[in-house]
Design a protein around this motif. Structure first.
Motif, PDB file in Angstrom:
ATOM      1  N   LEU A  15      -5.187   8.254  -1.698  1.00  0.00           N
ATOM      2  CA  LEU A  15      -6.428   7.770  -1.068  1.00  0.00           C
ATOM      3  C   LEU A  15      -6.436   6.249  -0.991  1.00  0.00           C
ATOM      4  N   ILE A  16      -6.037   5.579  -2.075  1.00  0.00           N
ATOM      5  CA  ILE A  16      -5.997   4.110  -2.093  1.00  0.00           C
ATOM      6  C   ILE A  16      -5.021   3.586  -1.056  1.00  0.00           C
ATOM      7  N   ILE A  17      -3.838   4.191  -0.994  1.00  0.00           N
ATOM      8  CA  ILE A  17      -2.822   3.752  -0.021  1.00  0.00           C
ATOM      9  C   ILE A  17      -3.296   4.006   1.410  1.00  0.00           C
ATOM     10  N   VAL A  29       7.239   0.548   2.954  1.00  0.00           N
ATOM     11  CA  VAL A  29       6.882   1.438   1.851  1.00  0.00           C
ATOM     12  C   VAL A  29       5.661   0.854   1.145  1.00  0.00           C
ATOM     13  N   LEU A  30       4.661   1.709   0.928  1.00  0.00           N
ATOM     14  CA  LEU A  30       3.437   1.282   0.255  1.00  0.00           C
ATOM     15  C   LEU A  30       3.275   2.053  -1.056  1.00  0.00           C
ATOM     16  N   VAL A  31       2.965   1.299  -2.139  1.00  0.00           N
ATOM     17  CA  VAL A  31       2.689   1.910  -3.429  1.00  0.00           C
ATOM     18  C   VAL A  31       1.428   1.301  -4.008  1.00  0.00           C
ATOM     19  N   LYS A  32       0.807   1.975  -4.953  1.00  0.00           N
ATOM     20  CA  LYS A  32      -0.442   1.476  -5.535  1.00  0.00           C
ATOM     21  C   LYS A  32      -0.199   0.234  -6.382  1.00  0.00           C
ATOM     22  N   ASP A  33       0.768   0.303  -7.345  1.00  0.00           N
ATOM     23  CA  ASP A  33       1.078  -0.863  -8.190  1.00  0.00           C
ATOM     24  C   ASP A  33       2.520  -0.769  -8.660  1.00  0.00           C
ATOM     25  N   ILE A  37      -0.068  -2.653  -3.531  1.00  0.00           N
ATOM     26  CA  ILE A  37      -1.466  -2.938  -3.201  1.00  0.00           C
ATOM     27  C   ILE A  37      -2.208  -3.634  -4.343  1.00  0.00           C
ATOM     28  N   ASP A  38      -2.309  -2.991  -5.511  1.00  0.00           N
ATOM     29  CA  ASP A  38      -3.125  -3.550  -6.596  1.00  0.00           C
ATOM     30  C   ASP A  38      -2.540  -4.820  -7.185  1.00  0.00           C
TER      31      ASP A  38
END
Length: 624
Positions: free
Chosen positions: A25-27, A71-75, A103-104
């Protein structure tokens, strides 16, 4: 193409816990805010970030060279918790020209101006290492206190009333005893496994599944329907069955590393921790037999199933005096009965070029010789055997008292620590300003750990003080070694277990004469050697053969006549067994080969000449 990577494991921080769906959801929200669409997802659920051997991560890295651009990751912790590998991974993304967005942690591989990346990845690794150390310390504390944290092995279960108590499962205990008994009788791992499977005895995994089913628990473990060599070997090598709890047998030096065997000197050992299924004497004997069988390349017979009556009583203690190889047991039908004897393995398999003689010895003869030697031991070592038994009993009592003293000292030290901890807690609370809750929680955890250790130590002390032997153990221990020796002599036979306990080695010479060496150095204490005693018996038989020829009214003799006559005067010998003695008579010139089957051996000397030979023989052999 844009990809999202999510990961979750059990070692994650519960306070900052984020599920797989929340990560997605965050990504997704971040991608929407930046006009991006996530085309593909890669995930690893339940896998530690310290390891990089993850299927989802591997697939992601493989697809980077195909169609993945971003590529996207939360942290950073979702990528991994190994500092060096994460930093190398960031460099790899840049070298491949691929974009990585964290992201974070506000990281973009296209904009590498953040100088705190190394600190963040180091902190992620420190967290997992700290967690690992805390778990190790917690497990180590419980192991030191003698707490069994895993399921008891086959043959045992936890008590319904008190989960810390371990009880015997009677039916499974009988199977354990059968395994030990069969091994002591000469059966190997494979033969025992075949016997258990053939008799439909449930395997350990089947028994565990049945216990779980009775409790209404669904077991996820695989069920083995047949016994294997490794199952039997593990049971025979597990000293848990002697009432000993052994903890920290394996440990790992790095996070998620491979378990390595811990030396016995560093393991936590608790004697008399729970009821024993196998006595320690039998267990130690099995361990010694395992080493001996490996050394002598012992193999049990695969032609017959595991049955006590078919196994060789002399097992792996019988050797050829000339070539040093084991003697092979032979079973042959003869005159309506089964003939049992032993011959040199080298002679039997390679012929007389490698060992000149068969070193043949009848099992009945060997058993009689051993019983005769036991009588000699009994008469010569009466005082020594009795003293040895009393000394062992005294040592056992001393060991029990020493263990009780050590446990009581440990309990006293723990109680003193509890008093000091309580005093320090009061002082800290007096100086606390709004931190009372934190102080209480910290001290409560430490007090709980010490109380657990005190309870476990007191339980061991109580078990040690109140340990009561079973009726069988009482009976066997109350008997002295001398009484056991008398029992064996009276029975006039020994089983495989008796022989393994008493006999260290038997060597047979080319004439079939055995030399017996007992365990515990007993053979060195006997005034005359076994070979001298047994040679004396042989010389007595030779003398009796001469005497029978002397008393004969005929001018000839035969093996059948001598066999019957020797048996009548309590020297049981078959017609074939008499042939070596006839050979000696031929060499001495008393007999010569006859020309017809009715007169197989002719008597050459007269009575006076035979008596002269007998007198010389008595003088040379010291027979009185």
């Amino acid at each position: 193409m844009n990809a999202g990577y999510v990961r979750l494991s059990r070692d994650d921080d519960k306070r900052n816990y984020t599920s797989i769906e929340n990560q997605k959801l965050i990504i997704t929200q971040f991608a929407a805010e930046n006009n991006l669409i996530i085309d593909r997802w890669y995930e690893d659920d339940g896998i530690s970030g310290y390891k990089f051997d993850r299927p989802g991560f591997h697939q992601l890295m493989a697809d980077l060279d195909k169609d993945i651009d971003q590529v996207l990751v939360k942290d950073f912790s979702r990528l991994g918790r190994h500092n060096a590998r994460v930093l190398l991974l960031l460099d790899e993304f840049q070298e491949r020209g691929k974009r990585l967005i964290v992201i974070d942690d506000h990281y973009d591989s296209m904009q590498t101006e953040d100088d705190t990346i190394g600190i963040k990845t180091w902190y992620n690794e420190k967290y997992v290492k700290d967690t690992s150390q805390k778990i190790k310390r917690a497990i180590g504390a419980r192991q030191k206190a003698g707490t069994l944290m895993i399921r008891p092995p086959f043959g045992y279960t936890r008590s319904h009333k008190d989960k810390s108590e371990i009880e015997i499962v009677p039916e499974e205990a009988n199977y354990i005893k059968t395994i030990y008994s069969l091994y002591l009788q000469g059966s190997g791992y494979r033969m025992i496994a075949g016997y258990l499977t053939g008799n439909q005895i449930p395997t350990p995994s089947m028994a565990r599944h049945a216990q779980d089913f009775a409790k209404g628990v669904i077991s996820k473990h695989k069920i083995a329907i047949q016994w294997s060599d490794s199952m039997v070997r593990d049971i025979l090598g597990n000293d848990f069955y002697t009432g000993t709890l052994r903890l920290q047998k394996r440990a790992r030096s790095t996070v998620h590393g491979k378990d390595k065997r811990v030396p016995k000197s560093k393991q936590y050992v608790f004697e008399n921790h729970h009821p024993a299924i196998v006595d320690k004497a039998s267990f130690d004997l099995v361990q010694e037999l395992k080493k001996k069988r490996i050394k002598s390349n012992y193999r049990s017979s695969h032609a017959q199933p595991a049955q006590p009556e078919l196994s060789s009583p002399f097992g792996s203690c019988l050797f050829c005096k000339d070539c040093g190889s084991r003697l092979t047991p032979i079973r042959r039908p003869a005159s309506g009965r089964e003939r049992k004897y032993y011959i040199c393995t080298t002679y039997n398999t390679k012929g007389r070029l490698h060992c000149s003689k068969a070193h043949l010895i009848e099992e009945e003869t060997l058993m009689n010789d051993l019983i005769a030697y036991m009588k000699l031991c009994r008469n010569s070592l009466c005082k020594d055997i009795t003293a040895y038994n009393l000394e062992c009993t005294g040592d056992e009592k001393k060991t029990s008292v020493r263990k009780q003293t050590e446990l009581q000292s440990r309990i006293d030290v723990l109680k003193k620590q509890m008093q000091i901890l309580f005093t320090q807690k009061i002082r800290d609370l007096a100086n606390a300003h709004g931190c009372e809750k934190v102080i209480n929680e910290s001290y409560d955890a430490m007090q709980k750990e010490i109380l657990t250790q005190i309870c476990e130590s007191e339980k061991q002390l109580k078990t040690l003080r109140n340990s009561i032997l079973t009726d069988t153990d009482k009976k066997e221990r109350s008997q002295s070694a001398l009484q056991i020796t008398d029992r064996i002599i009276e029975m006039k036979t020994l089983d495989r277990r008796d022989i393994e306990i008493l006999v260290k080695k038997i060597t047979v010479d080319k004439d079939g004469l055995p030399e017996i060496e007992l365990r515990y150095g007993l053979s060195h204490l006997i005034p005359c050697s076994p070979s001298c005693h047994l040679n004396r018996q042989e010389n007595e038989i030779i003398y009796q053969c001469m005497n029978l020829i002397l008393q004969s009214d005929r001018d000839y003799t035969s093996a059948r006549y001598l066999s019957r006559a020797l048996t009548d005067i309590h020297y049981p010998k078959s017609a074939k067994g008499v042939l070596p003695y006839i050979g000696l008579m031929l060499k001495a010139g008393i007999l010569s080969q006859g020309s017809s089957p009715q007169k197989p051996y002719i008597i050459n000397k007269n009575r006076f000449e035979i008596k002269k030979v007998m007198d010389t023989f008595i003088k040379n052999c010291c027979l009185v």
